[in-house]
Design a protein around this motif. Sequence first.
Motif, PDB file in Angstrom:
ATOM      1  N   VAL A 266      -4.187 -10.057   0.129  1.00  0.00           N
ATOM      2  CA  VAL A 266      -5.209  -9.534  -0.794  1.00  0.00           C
ATOM      3  C   VAL A 266      -4.615  -8.440  -1.660  1.00  0.00           C
ATOM      4  N   ALA A 267      -3.855  -7.530  -1.052  1.00  0.00           N
ATOM      5  CA  ALA A 267      -3.234  -6.448  -1.832  1.00  0.00           C
ATOM      6  C   ALA A 267      -2.321  -7.005  -2.912  1.00  0.00           C
ATOM      7  N   ASP A 268      -1.551  -8.014  -2.569  1.00  0.00           N
ATOM      8  CA  ASP A 268      -0.657  -8.618  -3.559  1.00  0.00           C
ATOM      9  C   ASP A 268      -1.450  -9.285  -4.677  1.00  0.00           C
ATOM     10  N   TYR A 269      -2.552  -9.921  -4.333  1.00  0.00           N
ATOM     11  CA  TYR A 269      -3.388 -10.603  -5.326  1.00  0.00           C
ATOM     12  C   TYR A 269      -3.956  -9.597  -6.323  1.00  0.00           C
ATOM     13  N   VAL A 270      -4.486  -8.476  -5.816  1.00  0.00           N
ATOM     14  CA  VAL A 270      -5.063  -7.456  -6.710  1.00  0.00           C
ATOM     15  C   VAL A 270      -3.965  -6.796  -7.540  1.00  0.00           C
TER      16      VAL A 270
ATOM     17  N   MET B 291      -8.471  -2.170  -1.082  1.00  0.00           N
ATOM     18  CA  MET B 291      -7.050  -2.143  -1.424  1.00  0.00           C
ATOM     19  C   MET B 291      -6.691  -0.853  -2.153  1.00  0.00           C
ATOM     20  N   MET B 292      -7.531  -0.440  -3.117  1.00  0.00           N
ATOM     21  CA  MET B 292      -7.262   0.792  -3.862  1.00  0.00           C
ATOM     22  C   MET B 292      -7.304   2.012  -2.948  1.00  0.00           C
ATOM     23  N   ALA B 293      -8.293   2.052  -2.049  1.00  0.00           N
ATOM     24  CA  ALA B 293      -8.396   3.184  -1.129  1.00  0.00           C
ATOM     25  C   ALA B 293      -7.167   3.257  -0.222  1.00  0.00           C
ATOM     26  N   GLU B 294      -6.742   2.109   0.280  1.00  0.00           N
ATOM     27  CA  GLU B 294      -5.559   2.079   1.131  1.00  0.00           C
ATOM     28  C   GLU B 294      -4.320   2.545   0.378  1.00  0.00           C
ATOM     29  N   ARG B 295      -4.166   2.044  -0.844  1.00  0.00           N
ATOM     30  CA  ARG B 295      -2.970   2.365  -1.625  1.00  0.00           C
ATOM     31  C   ARG B 295      -2.930   3.852  -1.990  1.00  0.00           C
ATOM     32  N   LEU B 296      -4.080   4.411  -2.404  1.00  0.00           N
ATOM     33  CA  LEU B 296      -4.099   5.829  -2.770  1.00  0.00           C
ATOM     34  C   LEU B 296      -3.899   6.704  -1.535  1.00  0.00           C
ATOM     35  N   ALA B 297      -4.554   6.371  -0.427  1.00  0.00           N
ATOM     36  CA  ALA B 297      -4.409   7.174   0.786  1.00  0.00           C
ATOM     37  C   ALA B 297      -2.956   7.218   1.239  1.00  0.00           C
TER      38      ALA B 297
ATOM     39  N   PHE C 178     -13.373  -4.249 -12.475  1.00  0.00           N
ATOM     40  CA  PHE C 178     -12.674  -4.926 -13.568  1.00  0.00           C
ATOM     41  C   PHE C 178     -11.404  -5.618 -13.083  1.00  0.00           C
ATOM     42  N   LEU C 179     -10.945  -5.297 -11.867  1.00  0.00           N
ATOM     43  CA  LEU C 179      -9.703  -5.874 -11.364  1.00  0.00           C
ATOM     44  C   LEU C 179      -9.930  -7.311 -10.888  1.00  0.00           C
ATOM     45  N   ARG C 180      -8.860  -8.048 -10.797  1.00  0.00           N
ATOM     46  CA  ARG C 180      -8.858  -9.431 -10.330  1.00  0.00           C
ATOM     47  C   ARG C 180      -9.527  -9.524  -8.953  1.00  0.00           C
ATOM     48  N   ASN C 181     -10.470 -10.446  -8.794  1.00  0.00           N
ATOM     49  CA  ASN C 181     -11.313 -10.480  -7.605  1.00  0.00           C
ATOM     50  C   ASN C 181     -10.853 -11.557  -6.616  1.00  0.00           C
ATOM     51  N   PRO C 182     -10.346 -11.166  -5.434  1.00  0.00           N
ATOM     52  CA  PRO C 182      -9.900 -12.152  -4.438  1.00  0.00           C
ATOM     53  C   PRO C 182     -11.041 -13.002  -3.869  1.00  0.00           C
ATOM     54  N   HIS C 183     -12.262 -12.608  -4.100  1.00  0.00           N
ATOM     55  CA  HIS C 183     -13.394 -13.372  -3.572  1.00  0.00           C
ATOM     56  C   HIS C 183     -13.374 -14.814  -4.070  1.00  0.00           C
ATOM     57  N   TRP C 184     -12.858 -15.029  -5.266  1.00  0.00           N
ATOM     58  CA  TRP C 184     -12.879 -16.366  -5.857  1.00  0.00           C
ATOM     59  C   TRP C 184     -11.736 -17.247  -5.382  1.00  0.00           C
ATOM     60  N   ASP C 185     -10.862 -16.723  -4.548  1.00  0.00           N
ATOM     61  CA  ASP C 185      -9.802 -17.531  -3.938  1.00  0.00           C
ATOM     62  C   ASP C 185     -10.239 -17.868  -2.510  1.00  0.00           C
ATOM     63  N   PRO C 186     -10.506 -19.133  -2.214  1.00  0.00           N
ATOM     64  CA  PRO C 186     -11.003 -19.499  -0.875  1.00  0.00           C
ATOM     65  C   PRO C 186     -10.095 -19.031   0.254  1.00  0.00           C
ATOM     66  N   LYS C 187      -8.793 -18.966   0.004  1.00  0.00           N
ATOM     67  CA  LYS C 187      -7.865 -18.547   1.045  1.00  0.00           C
ATOM     68  C   LYS C 187      -7.981 -17.050   1.367  1.00  0.00           C
ATOM     69  N   LEU C 188      -8.494 -16.279   0.415  1.00  0.00           N
ATOM     70  CA  LEU C 188      -8.548 -14.821   0.575  1.00  0.00           C
ATOM     71  C   LEU C 188      -9.950 -14.294   0.862  1.00  0.00           C
ATOM     72  N   ARG C 189     -10.953 -15.150   0.684  1.00  0.00           N
ATOM     73  CA  ARG C 189     -12.340 -14.681   0.729  1.00  0.00           C
ATOM     74  C   ARG C 189     -12.684 -14.009   2.056  1.00  0.00           C
ATOM     75  N   ALA C 190     -12.200 -14.534   3.154  1.00  0.00           N
ATOM     76  CA  ALA C 190     -12.549 -13.978   4.462  1.00  0.00           C
ATOM     77  C   ALA C 190     -11.699 -12.764   4.841  1.00  0.00           C
ATOM     78  N   LEU C 191     -10.648 -12.503   4.073  1.00  0.00           N
ATOM     79  CA  LEU C 191      -9.781 -11.359   4.345  1.00  0.00           C
ATOM     80  C   LEU C 191     -10.344 -10.115   3.662  1.00  0.00           C
ATOM     81  N   ASP C 192      -9.657  -9.000   3.820  1.00  0.00           N
ATOM     82  CA  ASP C 192     -10.084  -7.784   3.116  1.00  0.00           C
ATOM     83  C   ASP C 192      -8.864  -7.074   2.541  1.00  0.00           C
ATOM     84  N   GLY C 193      -9.112  -5.962   1.885  1.00  0.00           N
ATOM     85  CA  GLY C 193      -8.057  -5.270   1.147  1.00  0.00           C
ATOM     86  C   GLY C 193      -6.964  -4.664   1.987  1.00  0.00           C
TER      87      GLY C 193
END
Length: 306
Positions: free
Chosen positions: A216-220, A267-273, A196-211
């Motif tokens: 990407v973290a800032d976008y989410v 991103m969520m896994a990184e933030r919670l960990a 349900f969270l904002r999806n970075p996949h739809w931003d061409p600048k972020l698509r090749a990156l990961d969480g």
Amino acid sequence: MTQTKDADDPKTPSLLLVTGPSGAGRSTAVNALEDLGYEVIDNLPLSLLPPLLAVTHERPLALGLDVRNRDFSIDALIAVIDAVHERLGDMAQVLYLDAAEDTLLRRYSETRRRHPLAPAGPPQAGIARENEMLAPIRVRADYVVDTTKMSPHDLRAEIDSIFAPGEGRMLGVTVHSFSYKRGLPRGLDIVLDCRFLRNPHWDPKLRALDGRDQAVADYVAADDRFPTFFAKVKDLITLLLPAHKDEGRSHLSIGFGCTGGQHRSVMMAERLAASLEEDGWQVSKRHREMERRDGVGLSGKQGQGV
């Protein structure tokens, strides 16, 4: 009840011999010790103990010994106890697990196992014989734990209180990210959906990156629902972890899933960990789809594995 010869000594023994009558809880005890960081070897032949002790070990050793050991004898075990005490002093200790004969008989009846000293007869005879054999060992024990009225959880708690006072068993936490398209990873205890969270996949600048990337973290995190979602997830996990630890669990797996397993769940896994690590929990991370993409498994690097 626990009896100790040196109850005020806080040092962790470098060698702990765990023994007692069959059915008194040795397997439960050595499993609890393993969770506390001991290197555990169960049913080690006594003849192999000298070469084992000749090797340097980074972790303390816990050795499970009973009458089923291949070359077990009371005289040999007494000789081993005396030898390790002479060599290591107080850093070698004996934990003796005991239980009333009627309790041992009930446990054998429940499991329908044969007693090792009475394989062709009733377990009562084997229990009585074993208790008689082990009496000299009980006298030499540094700790005697009577498990008659204990459940496995009670025994684990008792082991914690003796060998990790004020600290207890460390509960290991693994935080996973994954793609729902590939199904849930095995062994997850808790699963949370991030789709349900904002999806970075739809931003061409972020698509090749990961969480793991800050952009990407800032976008989410810019999603209006993210702060509340993360806060409630953290509150839930903070509530559950001590409860699972008290229940005797040694590990808990938490999974975050999204469509591709690349952006939001990572991103969520990184933030919670990171948050749990700040709170003092023992945390590892698994990013399944990232590992598939990079062709790696568990790693020692934070953010890419354990």
